[in-house]
Scaffold this active site. Structure first.
Site, PDB file in Angstrom:
ATOM      1  N   HIS A 207       0.825  -1.216   0.000  1.00  0.00           N
ATOM      2  CA  HIS A 207       0.000   0.000   0.000  1.00  0.00           C
ATOM      3  C   HIS A 207       0.857   1.263   0.000  1.00  0.00           C
ATOM      4  CE1 HIS A 207       0.068  -0.051   4.564  1.00  0.00           C
ATOM      5  NE2 HIS A 207      -0.003   1.246   4.400  1.00  0.00           N
TER       6      HIS A 207
ATOM      7  N   ASP B 296       1.301  -7.673   2.321  1.00  0.00           N
ATOM      8  CA  ASP B 296       1.410  -6.241   2.035  1.00  0.00           C
ATOM      9  C   ASP B 296       2.872  -5.793   1.847  1.00  0.00           C
ATOM     10  OD1 ASP B 296       0.920  -3.551   1.785  1.00  0.00           O
ATOM     11  OD2 ASP B 296      -0.399  -3.410   3.513  1.00  0.00           O
TER      12      ASP B 296
ATOM     13  N   SER C 195       4.061   2.257   8.439  1.00  0.00           N
ATOM     14  CA  SER C 195       3.846   1.241   7.417  1.00  0.00           C
ATOM     15  C   SER C 195       5.128   1.034   6.641  1.00  0.00           C
ATOM     16  CB  SER C 195       2.743   1.670   6.467  1.00  0.00           C
ATOM     17  OG  SER C 195       1.533   1.268   7.005  1.00  0.00           O
TER      18      SER C 195
HETATM   19  N1  ARG Z   1      -4.831   0.670   7.642  1.00  0.00           N
HETATM   20  C1  ARG Z   1      -3.545   0.665   7.040  1.00  0.00           C
HETATM   21  C2  ARG Z   1      -2.866   2.044   7.235  1.00  0.00           C
HETATM   22  O1  ARG Z   1      -3.403   2.991   7.651  1.00  0.00           O
HETATM   23  C3  ARG Z   1      -3.508   0.157   5.648  1.00  0.00           C
HETATM   24  C4  ARG Z   1      -4.276   0.936   4.618  1.00  0.00           C
HETATM   25  C5  ARG Z   1      -4.225   0.365   3.227  1.00  0.00           C
HETATM   26  N2  ARG Z   1      -5.143  -0.733   3.022  1.00  0.00           N
HETATM   27  C6  ARG Z   1      -6.476  -0.623   2.702  1.00  0.00           C
HETATM   28  N3  ARG Z   1      -7.194  -1.714   2.563  1.00  0.00           N
HETATM   29  N4  ARG Z   1      -7.067   0.531   2.496  1.00  0.00           N
HETATM   30  O2  ARG Z   1      -2.609   2.834   6.484  1.00  0.00           O
HETATM   31  N1  ASP Z   2      -1.346   1.459   8.004  1.00  0.00           N
HETATM   32  C1  ASP Z   2      -0.603   2.526   8.645  1.00  0.00           C
HETATM   33  C2  ASP Z   2       0.383   3.183   7.670  1.00  0.00           C
HETATM   34  O1  ASP Z   2       0.137   3.185   6.482  1.00  0.00           O
HETATM   35  C3  ASP Z   2       0.074   2.042   9.873  1.00  0.00           C
HETATM   36  C4  ASP Z   2      -0.782   2.238  11.096  1.00  0.00           C
HETATM   37  O2  ASP Z   2      -1.517   3.230  11.176  1.00  0.00           O
HETATM   38  O3  ASP Z   2      -0.667   1.398  11.985  1.00  0.00           O
HETATM   39  O4  ASP Z   2       1.327   3.830   8.048  1.00  0.00           O
END
Ligand code: ARG
Ligand code: ASP
Length: 712
Positions: free
Chosen positions: A87, A223, A647
């Site tokens: 991502h 990921d 991330s």
């Molecule tokens: N929650 C994670 C972070 O804030 C991954 C986001 C990307 N994945 C998604 N399915 N939108 O960024």
């Molecule tokens: N998914 C988040 C990021 O993209 C990581 C988090 O918020 O734990 O940095």
């Protein structure tokens, strides 16, 4: 004498409060030696502080980069190969994708260095060193100065510090504040801008579980994506050129594939973005009771509308999928955050702490002179300003959540700043208009406007609404659908064609008369005249207060060191591999395996599609050296305090070897940005063995493993 029981009680209370608040932490690499290494070693870490951060010889920090501004990446070969999240590489992968080469869907693997793809605008930054520059930054700053005076002097001092470094080296310098203006550090970075895409799994692996599983455990997402840093012949940063060669870093990480066990020491080394662990109870109350509910409700509404339209048409589904993911990411996080804060009764915890704090203040008259008014002052600020703060939320989350108003806002720069001034180059607007409409669905946007404006109107009293709401009330009798349809009918922004026609015959008058542009202008006028004056005043007061409150909390903590909030600088978090109990009677294990992917597929959902090749490997149990006991590990969780920006961060074992790549947190733990609960907050990690298995067995790009240092 009579005081004594009270004192003992308050000391006991203090310890409890501190335990509740002080767990977790994102620590400053340069100060690990002083504050953390002993604790880390007690918890199993085998490294010295010097192995982690040193400016005299290569250390782990030299293998870590801030990737693309908002993520982290780590070097895994001496030829500049780095790994980060799928991502995080998504934007680059998408840019190289087309109908013929759909790398998002099918994945991409360069089979030789020649096939690696350059990415215009993508940079990675290595931290060369950091330094405490508090004294220099606060030169000539006095307590008598007003907050704006103080800030302007600080800005000047920072500029001087930065210039000194940048004029005498090829490095970039940043000065960042820690502990709300109580400490300042200089960061010197080396930035590389020839960063090429090496590999990415198909989305069915790299984004497995999609929005359904986002922020959730148990998780099965592969990921990751890989890039390579290129440099000139002297190993120095250089713009993209075919003459560039792979960069040789000072340090790259060894990869350990021996596997992980519950309670193993773990450490996350990366660039966390933003946390607010030392807020006043009224700030937490505002977030839980006002801000988050508004954000969630508005996004709930927007997402439901988007979903309906996406289900109706494949074209719209593709057009809106990235926007949807973005809107849903914040929405889901805030839901988890609010629930978590409510469950732990965060407001009460803060209040208890404040009672203790007030006691501490009252123990010495000097303290009460310096800090005696802090708590009351916060209370008044929130009492007086929360409606204005909420209006600002509404502006962002309802008015600017209408896509076309975002486009209209860009056109503002076409207006002459002064009478008779020549207009900037229009040609760039053709391009931004074209890329806007590529992913735009007008029917969705219209519905979003009508629905979100109505929520704004119903929720906020008149004085907190832009002028145009009055017209909706009088002329349209609050019929938001009718209003929206009229506005779109008459606007140049109703289609790409009309917009281009307008640009062909640009006229200031026509822009000013456009009803969608007017919505934008009315909103800005309202913000500048009514909201901003209040908020900028209260922000000044808030800044002073935050500094005093933080300073006094540090004093009160005495020997136990408080970690500074995240601010996009390099930090170390440490913890261990462990599961958790998400609810009474439920236990989550610390790891997932490939079998779980096959189980999820049976649910038949869009987010759980499994590639045939992966199924074959699963059936044959063809896991090579990456599997264990006939199982293929996929993800694990640990108790490292992380946040957005982490991330892609390396998750390291006790020896500083790479065991996983951080990519998310659990839903029950997204509250960790405000209050870290060691019982429920977990970071979610891609097991490095799954990444290697995908590269080697699934993609057949095993040659990439030859340049890695793999320990087993
Ligand atoms: N929650 C994670 C972070 O804030 C991954 C986001 C990307 N994945 C998604 N399915 N939108 O960024
Ligand atoms: N998914 C988040 C990021 O993209 C990581 C988090 O918020 O734990 O940095």
């Amino acid at each position: 004498m009579i005081k004594q029981p009270k004192l003992i009680l308050s000391i006991l209370f203090l310890i409890v409060v501190r335990l509740a608040l002080a767990d977790g932490g994102m620590w400053i690499p340069m100060l690990i030696e002083k504050y953390n290494i002993e604790t880390m070693q007690k918890k199993g870490c085998k490294l010295s502080a010097d192995d982690i951060y040193s400016i005299n010889h290569s250390s782990l920090k030299d293998a870590i980069v801030q990737f693309g501004g908002g993520c982290t990446g780590e070097l895994i070969s001496n030829d500049g190969l780095l790994i980060t999240n799928h991502h995080c590489g998504y934007g680059s992968i998408q840019k190289h994708s087309s109908v013929e080469h759909d790398y998002l869907t099918d994945g991409f693997w360069a089979m030789s260095k020649k096939e690696e793809l350059p990415n215009d605008g993508l940079t990675v930054s290595f931290l060369i060193l950091m330094q405490d520059v508090t004294t220099k930054t606060l030169e000539n700053v006095t307590d008598e100065q007003s907050e704006p005076e103080r800030q302007s002097l600080i800005r000047k001092n920072i500029e001087k510090i930065r210039k000194e470094v940048e004029d005498s080296s090829r490095y970039k310098a940043d000065v960042e504040t820690f502990y709300s203006g109580n400490q300042y550090f200089l960061f010197i970075y080396e930035i590389f801008n020839d960063v090429r895409l090496v590999g990415a799994p198909p989305s069915s692996i790299g984004k497995f579980g999609g929005d359904t599983d986002n922020w959730m455990w148990p998780r099965h997402t592969g990921d990751f994506s890989m890039f390579r840093i290129y440099a000139d012949k002297d190993n120095k940063p250089a713009s993209y050129s075919t003459d560039n060669v792979p960069y040789h870093p000072k340090k790259s990480l060894s990869i350990n594939i021996n596997g992980i066990n519950e309670n193993d020491f773990t450490m996350v080394f990366g660039y966390p973005g933003h946390t607010q662990e030392y807020l006043h109870s009224d700030a937490v109350k505002y977030i839980v009771e006002q801000r988050n509910p508004v954000r969630i409700k508005l996004r709930d509404t927007k997402l439901a509308i988007m979903r309906d339209h996406m289900l109706e048409s494949d074209k719209v589904r593709i057009q809106l999928s990235s926007k949807y993911a973005h809107v849903a990411n914040g929405w889901k996080k805030w839901i988890g955050e609010s629930k978590g804060l409510e469950r732990i009764d965060a407001i009460q915890i803060k209040k208890n702490f404040e009672a203790q704090y007030a006691n501490w203040i009252n123990q010495e008259s000097e303290r009460s002179t310096k800090y005696g008014s802090v708590l009351d002052h916060y209370r008044h600020l929130y009492e007086d300003n929360s409606s204005s703060m909420l209006a600002r939320e509404f502006i962002y989350e309802s008015i600017f959540a209408v896509d076309v108003i975002g486009l209209a806002s860009k056109f503002n720069s076409l207006l002459p700043k002064k009478e008779g001034e020549k207009i900037d180059d229009i040609s760039a607007f053709y391009q931004s208009t074209q890329s806007f409409y590529k992913d735009y669905d007008i029917e969705t946007d219209k519905e979003v406007m009508a629905a979100l404006f109505e929520i704004y109107y119903q929720t906020m009293p008149e004085e907190y609404r832009p002028e145009f709401f009055k017209k909706i009330e009088t002329k349209y009798h609050s019929d938001f659908n009718k209003f929206t349809s009229d506005v779109f009918k008459k606007s140049i922004f109703r289609s790409e064609e009309e917009c281009k026609k307008f640009l062909d015959k640009f006229s200031v008058k026509k822009l000013n008369e456009d009803p969608i542009f007017q919505l934008y202008q009315s909103t800005i006028d309202f913000y500048v005249l009514k909201i901003n004056p209040i908020l900028s005043l209260s922000n000044n007061e808030m800044e002073t207060l935050d500094r005093l409150y933080m300073k006094s909390q540090i004093e009160m903590a005495g020997d136990s060191v408080l970690f500074p909030d995240a601010n996009f600088t390099l930090r170390v978090a440490f913890g261990k591999v462990e599961g958790y109990e998400p609810a009474d009677g439920v236990e989550y294990k610390y790891k997932t395996t490939l079998s779980g992917i096959m189980e999820k597929e049976l649910l038949g959902m869009y987010d759980y599609v499994v590639d045939n090749k992966l199924k074959e490997l699963y059936k044959a149990k063809d896991y090579g050296r990456y599997g264990k006991d006939d199982e293929m590990p996929v993800c694990f969780i640990a108790s490292n305090h992380t946040t957005g920006g982490n991330s892609g961060s390396p998750v390291l074992n006790a020896n500083g070897e790479l065991i996983g790549v951080n990519f998310d947190r659990n839903w029950e733990g997204t509250m960790s940005d405000i209050m870290y609960d060691p019982d429920r907050c977990r970071n979610i990690v891609l097991d490095i063995r799954y990444a290697l298995f995908i590269i080697d067995k699934f993609a057949g790009a095993g040659y990439l493993l030859d340049e890695m240092n793999i320990i087993n």
